[in-house]
Design an enzyme around this catalytic site. Structure first.
Site, PDB file in Angstrom:
ATOM      1  N   HIS A 121     -35.870 -12.005 -48.945  1.00 53.81           N
ATOM      2  CA  HIS A 121     -34.463 -11.782 -48.800  1.00 53.81           C
ATOM      3  C   HIS A 121     -33.510 -12.731 -49.399  1.00 53.81           C
ATOM      4  O   HIS A 121     -34.031 -14.282 -49.216  1.00 53.81           O
ATOM      5  CB  HIS A 121     -34.229 -11.838 -47.352  1.00 53.81           C
ATOM      6  CG  HIS A 121     -32.916 -11.709 -46.787  1.00 53.81           C
ATOM      7  ND1 HIS A 121     -32.047 -12.786 -46.064  1.00 53.81           N
ATOM      8  CD2 HIS A 121     -31.840 -10.732 -46.984  1.00 53.81           C
ATOM      9  CE1 HIS A 121     -30.788 -12.226 -45.752  1.00 53.81           C
ATOM     10  NE2 HIS A 121     -30.975 -11.035 -46.407  1.00 53.81           N
ATOM     11  N   HIS A 145     -23.417  -6.970 -47.739  1.00 53.86           N
ATOM     12  CA  HIS A 145     -24.408  -6.053 -47.452  1.00 53.86           C
ATOM     13  C   HIS A 145     -24.011  -4.493 -47.569  1.00 53.86           C
ATOM     14  O   HIS A 145     -24.860  -3.614 -47.789  1.00 53.86           O
ATOM     15  CB  HIS A 145     -25.278  -6.220 -46.255  1.00 53.86           C
ATOM     16  CG  HIS A 145     -26.074  -7.555 -46.147  1.00 53.86           C
ATOM     17  ND1 HIS A 145     -25.318  -8.708 -45.794  1.00 53.86           N
ATOM     18  CD2 HIS A 145     -27.295  -7.759 -46.357  1.00 53.86           C
ATOM     19  CE1 HIS A 145     -26.279  -9.881 -45.756  1.00 53.86           C
ATOM     20  NE2 HIS A 145     -27.364  -9.167 -46.294  1.00 53.86           N
ATOM     21  N   ARG A 220     -19.774 -15.441 -21.183  1.00 58.26           N
ATOM     22  CA  ARG A 220     -19.647 -16.090 -19.995  1.00 58.26           C
ATOM     23  C   ARG A 220     -19.184 -14.975 -18.795  1.00 58.26           C
ATOM     24  O   ARG A 220     -18.169 -14.839 -18.541  1.00 58.26           O
ATOM     25  CB  ARG A 220     -18.896 -17.148 -20.068  1.00 58.26           C
ATOM     26  CG  ARG A 220     -18.526 -17.976 -19.008  1.00 58.26           C
ATOM     27  CD  ARG A 220     -19.966 -18.713 -18.438  1.00 58.26           C
ATOM     28  NE  ARG A 220     -20.001 -19.539 -17.143  1.00 58.26           N
ATOM     29  CZ  ARG A 220     -20.402 -19.374 -15.973  1.00 58.26           C
ATOM     30  NH1 ARG A 220     -21.203 -18.251 -15.825  1.00 58.26           N
ATOM     31  NH2 ARG A 220     -20.425 -20.224 -15.091  1.00 58.26           N
TER      32      ARG A 220
END
Length: 565
Positions: A121, A145, A220
């Site tokens: 990669h 990509h 959170r």
């Protein structure tokens, strides 16, 4: 051919290794001759070459891969569902997160075993962060990509289909666990607490994209994520002379102008782990990534309050706007917080009742269908799953407003603390941190230069105007380059004074010091009020571990070039 001659060992390696070596060889060419070494002193040339060679490595790897496919005469399958392949659950996919166990990912309902691709990669080990989860959030972050040839490569590694239940992210069976209906999260997140869910992304993700994809935006939660049907959602506005106002989601979207802001949210406990190293505190052990940046769209709170009967006379008796969430515990206690009325009704305050995040409906973990976004203010006041707004003479009586998220002297302990003696945190102090390199990283001497990246932000709409970086523990400094957008794209326009709600990403590249085996890298930010970060943690330590904004420090080792020894 020159490239292949320089990498003669390729002929003795398996094809997968060849692809990896070609990419590596391309990078090594930049320092292979004395002419190259002279050119390396020209930064613009070097940066251009680095980008070119990185791309060349990816292209070469792809070409070799494609040639392999042609030799065996295998048709490239399309991305999509195929009934002839086995079906896997997300749980099964998540078991494959290492080279040892196999590296599996999902994309558009397909399951792919990319174990053999990991070594070649072009982005290195970063691809392992997607292991066991979905590729879509990563490809939103690294848009390069989204190209046909990349999809062709991916299609050759397809091993199955993801179950329809997991594709739809629906659970087949409900349980008594109040967290059983929480949404799916990406496995790359570093979990600080599972129930309620609290997690942060890998720090290097933050400086890779000016806008943080919602999948990687820090999470959170204080209570279970509520299930809210958009059609039945109602927001209640109370406390104004005109009487109560009730709004549906459609009302919010059609009655009021839509506004969009880019704003950074930061947890009060960001970097708490550094305070824990000085002396143990109470709270989740957050690293440096409990902070993220997003675009938010919705109705201005000011417009909604005006529609509910707000007028300047209200300021004679009201001082606060309270928010109540739809998330609750088993006793029915809901999350709550409040902000000053002056912030809520200010034209320049930009407080939103947001129903979109990064151009899409706000995800469940971030407050679907509506949350309040109070830019420049601590994350705890940006109440999610908003159900009620109350204009009042008093602050919210919520535990999280009265007995939490407050700062105290280093000398205050749990035996002497009086929460009523300190104001609730609203605006946060100036902040910065180093996202790359990571602490304890090893840098090869042959790289000659070191690039340091990070983020910087200040509360209250104060703009960060400078970030200073030191490679020697603070003895000498250089100024980093700031940016308010992604590289290669137009930067965000300069904000009006007092309305700098978004962070700055920063970067500096410097030569590696000679004859030094270890570097202590330090950063500190300065905002336009000339507020600066303190140099160490002990003077700002507090029993809750909040407001942690000392100079951020990482130590890295330099590995000498073995060929010169």
């Amino acid at each position: 051919m020159l490239l292949l001659r320089r990498c003669s060992s390729l002929t003795r390696l398996p094809l997968n290794s060849q692809r990896y070596q070609v990419a590596s060889c391309a990078v090594r060419l930049c320092s292979g001759s004395s002419e190259d070494q002279r050119l390396n002193h020209r930064p613009s040339w070097r940066h251009a070459l680095a980008g070119l060679l990185a791309g060349a490595g990816a292209v070469l790897a792809y070409d070799l891969h494609r040639h392999k496919a042609k030799r065996v005469d295998v048709a490239v399958p399309t991305i999509g569902r195929s009934s002839s392949l086995p079906v896997f659950s997300q749980e099964e996919v998540a078991k494959h997160r290492s080279v040892k166990d196999g590296v599996w990912v999902t994309y558009k309902g397909g399951v792919y075993d990319i174990t053999k691709f990991v070594a070649m990669h072009p982005g290195g080990d970063k691809i392992l962060m997607a292991a066991g989860g979905a590729l879509e959030p990563f490809w939103a972050l690294y848009a390069v990509h989204n190209q046909e040839h990349v999809l062709e490569i991916l299609s050759e590694y397809k091993v199955g289909e993801l179950s329809q239940e997991d594709v739809k992210k629906q659970q087949a069976v409900k349980s008594s666990d109040p967290y059983s209906s929480d949404p799916e999260r990406h496995p790359v997140l570093r979990i600080n607490n599972l129930k309620p869910f609290n997690a942060e992304p890998p720090p290097e993700f933050l400086s890779d994209s000016y806008i943080t994809p919602s999948a990687f935006f820090f999470k959170r939660n204080h209570l279970p994520v509520p299930q809210v049907e958009p059609a039945s959602y109602r927001l209640h506005v109370e406390g104004l002379p005109g009487g109560a106002l009730t709004l549906s989601l459609e009302d919010l979207k059609t009655w009021f102008p839509k506004h969009t802001i880019t704003a950074t949210l930061q947890c009060a406990g960001n970097r708490r782990s550094e305070m824990n190293k000085v002396k143990q505190v109470k709270g989740l052990n957050w690293g440096i990534a409990a902070i993220s940046n997003a675009t938010w769209s919705g109705a201005k709170l000011r417009d909604v309050l005006l529609a509910a009967g707000y007028s300047p006379d209200v300021t004679q008796w009201a001082r606060h706007v309270q928010f109540e969430g739809l998330d609750s515990d088993v006793m029915g206690t809901t999350y709550g917080a409040s902000v000053p009325l002056s912030k809520a009704v200010s034209e320049e305050g930009d407080v939103l009742l947001a129903y979109e995040m990064n151009g899409e409906d706000i995800p469940p973990d971030h407050g679907f269908p509506v949350r309040v976004v109070v830019p420049g203010v601590v994350g705890a006041r940006n109440v999610k799953w908003l159900g009620k707004i109350v204009v009042s003479g008093e602050e919210s009586s919520s535990h999280w407003q009265q007995n939490d998220y407050k700062g105290f002297s280093p000398g205050t302990d749990w035996d002497t603390v009086d929460f009523k003696s300190a104001p609730a945190i609203q605006e946060l102090p100036v902040q910065s941190a180093i996202t790359t390199p990571a602490d304890a990283a090893v840098i090869d001497r042959s790289e000659e230069t070191l690039t340091v990246k990070g983020y910087a932000w200040s509360g209250g709409g104060r703009e960060v105007v400078r970030v200073d970086v030191s490679l020697d523990g603070g003895k000498t400094w250089q100024v980093a380059q700031l940016r308010s957008g992604d590289k290669g794209r137009a930067a965000e326009p300069s904000p009006p004074l007092g309305r700098a709600w978004a962070w700055k990403l920063w970067e500096v590249t410097a030569p590696l010091p000679a004859e030094v085996g270890e570097l202590e890298i330090v950063c500190k930010a300065v905002d336009n009020s000339y507020n600066m970060q303190p140099d160490s943690v002990p003077p700002i330590w507090n029993l809750r571990g909040v407001l942690s904004n000392a100079w951020h420090r990482v130590k890295v080792k330099i590995r000498e070039d073995e060929s010169k020894e």
